[in-house]
Structure formats: structure tokens, C-alpha cells
Design a protein around this motif. Structure first.
Motif, PDB file in Angstrom:
ATOM      1  N   GLY A  39       0.594  42.037 -13.749  1.00  0.00           N
ATOM      2  CA  GLY A  39      -0.396  42.323 -11.974  1.00  0.00           C
ATOM      3  C   GLY A  39       0.292  41.792 -10.953  1.00  0.00           C
ATOM      4  O   GLY A  39       0.943  40.414 -11.117  1.00  0.00           O
ATOM      5  N   GLY A  70       4.677  49.222 -13.162  1.00  0.00           N
ATOM      6  CA  GLY A  70       3.822  50.285 -13.784  1.00  0.00           C
ATOM      7  C   GLY A  70       3.699  51.291 -14.646  1.00  0.00           C
ATOM      8  O   GLY A  70       3.399  51.943 -15.082  1.00  0.00           O
ATOM      9  N   GLU A  96      -2.495  49.153  -6.159  1.00  0.00           N
ATOM     10  CA  GLU A  96      -2.533  48.221  -7.204  1.00  0.00           C
ATOM     11  C   GLU A  96      -4.004  47.255  -6.526  1.00  0.00           C
ATOM     12  O   GLU A  96      -4.893  46.775  -5.989  1.00  0.00           O
ATOM     13  N   SER A 121      -6.318  42.432 -11.972  1.00  0.00           N
ATOM     14  CA  SER A 121      -4.706  43.078 -13.093  1.00  0.00           C
ATOM     15  C   SER A 121      -5.561  44.558 -12.324  1.00  0.00           C
ATOM     16  O   SER A 121      -6.704  44.783 -12.715  1.00  0.00           O
ATOM     17  N   PHE A 168      -3.347  47.909 -16.224  1.00  0.00           N
ATOM     18  CA  PHE A 168      -2.165  47.189 -17.769  1.00  0.00           C
ATOM     19  C   PHE A 168      -3.199  46.860 -18.192  1.00  0.00           C
ATOM     20  O   PHE A 168      -2.452  45.729 -19.467  1.00  0.00           O
TER      21      PHE A 168
END
Length: 323
Positions: A4, A54, A218, A317, A321
Motif C-alpha cells: 500500500g 489493487g 486508499e 494499508s 490488501f
């Protein structure tokens, strides 16, 4: 290192603090600030760049949305795009063609002109990596940044938490969740695929008095709120229980043991405004659902959930993930 983004502290120390923007740069990248802007005689050229790492399915469409959404958060209309595609040797020409066709289809739908880029076959990657740079234009006096929030502003969120993450999980981890999904859930996921752009959200909000905007990517809603407050040198009281999400997103996140509020969320825009009533009315008239989810303060960045108030941790992160 964890998969990440770098932490905000790492990013600031090893990258941002070393940059020396030219005099005509009127907006430069920072923690929570995803765009840069150059002044061209009263008109700002706004730019942003992002990779898709991702996901492997539908990355052509996602790549356009992710960078285009950043431009919209500055109040600018995305106009032009450059794309770089790195392809591992085992991929076929048919797979490359599908990515390119999705890229062109989505950019055409959003009125974004692809003007160049780079395509390369390389063993430096294990799957196709697509990175896009989108450019927009707006009058300099109408440029909006993530750092413009003021204490007393309301924090408004459009659409739902975890839109992009839900779409990605449904495509990439279907076996883990198929047993809990109904036919209606699958229909709702298809609807979420049509909500990935916040260009309309940004254009409406810019005209309705937004003081700051930041699209959710994210780190999810929690990460985006923390970044917006960091960029604005403010705090907030975030109403965690008021953050909207769809039933299918909650079902998927519960099944996988992840937090929908920290799940990658392209498709949702964070907006701060002094007059939230005016903002909500403008968004509603445009057919965009939105909700007030917090208040900007001049103290700590906090979140209140189930009657308990705590400090909101900086983005780590993404939940995607951890699957």
C-alpha cells in the motif's frame, strides 16, 4: 514493508519535504493533496497521476476514474489523459486489447481525451499495471484544494463507503464471498460499478460553495477524512455511525472481516462547506445522494462511534490488501 501507500510521515520525510516547486506552481502535492496546479495567466492547469495496483479486472475503467476523480476534487473538469501500461511477458495481445478498449471507452464516456502515453512488455511486473495522468483546466480563482477546510465547516460525503473496494472484491475474490451473495446483491454490485466517477459530484460541489474536496481512495472514508484535515491543518469530529454504505458492501466486509470505512472508496467525494443545507440541496437536485458525516474543528481529528469518541488513526494499508 507493508503493501500500500507509504505512511504520511514517510511520504513527507522522504519525498514531499525535498520538493522545490517553481514559482508558477499554485498548488503542489502534499499529504491529502492529490493534485498539482500551474498558473497560466489566470487559468490553472490541474494535474494528477495514479496507478491501479489493487485490481487486475476492469483496470482500464478504474484507471480513468481514479485520476479523473482527483481532478474533479479541485473543481476542474478533466480534459486530457496520458496512460502508461506495463505488461508481463505471459499476457496475450487479447488481454492487452481488453484493457486498452476499457480505457478508451471510459475516457470517451467522461469526455476525457487520451493524448499519449507508453506501453511496454516487461518482467518487472507480475500483472498488468496501468498508470494514468489526467489534466484539467479551471480559472485560478475557482481552484479548490483539499487544504481549504475551515473550523465550523460541515463534512459532507457523497454516495457510499467502499464503492470501489466492493467492485474489486466482487471481481477478484468471488469464491470467498459467493456463498453469501444473493441475486439482488449481484444487481447492487453492478449498480456500484456505475458510481465510480465523482466528476459530477465535484462540479456540483464547486458551484455550491465547497471550501475543500478530497475523493475517497486508499484508506477509505476514515483515511480520506484524516488526509483532508491534515492538509487543512484542522481537526474534526467525525460521526462514524452516520457514514452511509450499501447492504452488499457491509455483507462482503463482514464476511471477510474487514472495515468498510477503511476500504478503498473511489466513487465517493468528501466535501467541506459552511452551508451544508445549500450543498445537500444542490447535490440532491443533481441526483447525487449525500450526508453530513462530521464537523471540522480546530483541535484533534476524532471519530465518534456507538457513543464513544476516540482519536482517528492516520491511514494505514487499505483493507483490500488484508484479504
Amino acid at each position: 514493508m507493508k503493501i500500500g501507500k507509504l505512511t504520511n510521515e514517510q511520504l513527507k520525510k522522504i519525498v514531499l519535504d525535498k520538493l522545490h516547486p517553481a514559482e508558477d506552481v499554485i498548488l503542489t502535492s502534499g499529504v491529502g493533496e492529490d493534485c498539482a496546479a500551474i498558473d497560466f495567466n489566470g487559468e490553472a492547469c490541474v494535474m494528477s497521476t495514479d496507478p491501479i495496483t489493487g485490481a487486475s479486472d476492469g483496470i482500464g475503467s478504474l484507471a480513468v476514474h481514479v485520476s479523473g476523480n482527483d481532478i474533479a476534487s479541485s473543481g476542474a473538469k478533466p480534459k486530457y489523459m496520458l496512460a502508461t501500461m506495463l505488461v508481463p511477458p505471459e499476457k496475450t495481445i487479447e488481454e492487452i486489447t481488453k484493457v486498452v478498449d476499457d480505457l478508451i471507452k471510459t475516457s470517451d464516456e467522461l469526455g476525457i481525451s487520451i493524448i499519449g502515453g507508453h506501453t511496454e512488455i516487461t518482467d518487472a511486473v507480475t500483472r498488468i499495471v496501468l498508470s494514468t495522468t489526467v489534466i484539467g483546466r479551471v480559472d485560478t480563482d475557482k481552484l479548490i484544494s483539499s487544504g481549504g477546510a475551515n473550523a465550523g465547516d460541515d463534512i459532507i460525503m457523497t454516495k457510499y463507503a467502499g464503492i470501489e473496494g466492493t467492485v474489486i472484491i466482487a471481481a477478484e475474490h468471488s469464491k470467498e464471498i459467493e456463498s453469501v451473495l444473493t441475486e439482488k446483491d449481484m444487481d447492487d454490485i453492478e449498480k456500484l460499478k456505475g458510481m465510480l466517477s465523482v466528476i459530477k459530484d465535484g462540479m456540483i460541489a464547486a458551484g455550491a460553495g465547497a471550501t475543500a474536496m478530497h475523493d475517497v481512495t486508499e484508506g477509505g472514508v476514515y483515511g480520506a477524512v484524516h488526509e483532508l484535515c491534515t492538509a487543512s491543518n484542522t481537526g474534526c469530529v467525525l460521526y462514524g455511525d452516520d457514514i452511509p454504505y450499501t447492504e452488499v458492501t457491509k455483507k462482503i466486509c463482514t464476511t471477510l472481516g474487514i472495515n468498510e470505512k477503511r476500504l478503498i472508496g473511489s466513487g465517493s467525494m468528501l466535501i467541506t462547506a459552511a452551508d451544508s443545507k445549500k450543498m445537500l440541496e444542490a447535490l440532491e437536485q443533481a441526483g447525487i445522494n449525500a450526508a453530513v458525516i462530521g464537523k471540522v474543528t480546530d483541535s484533534d481529528i476524532t471519530v465518534t462511534e456507538c457513543g464513544v469518541t476516540r482519536l482517528l488513526a492516520p491511514p494505514a494499508s487499505d483493507e483490500l490488501f488484508s484479504i
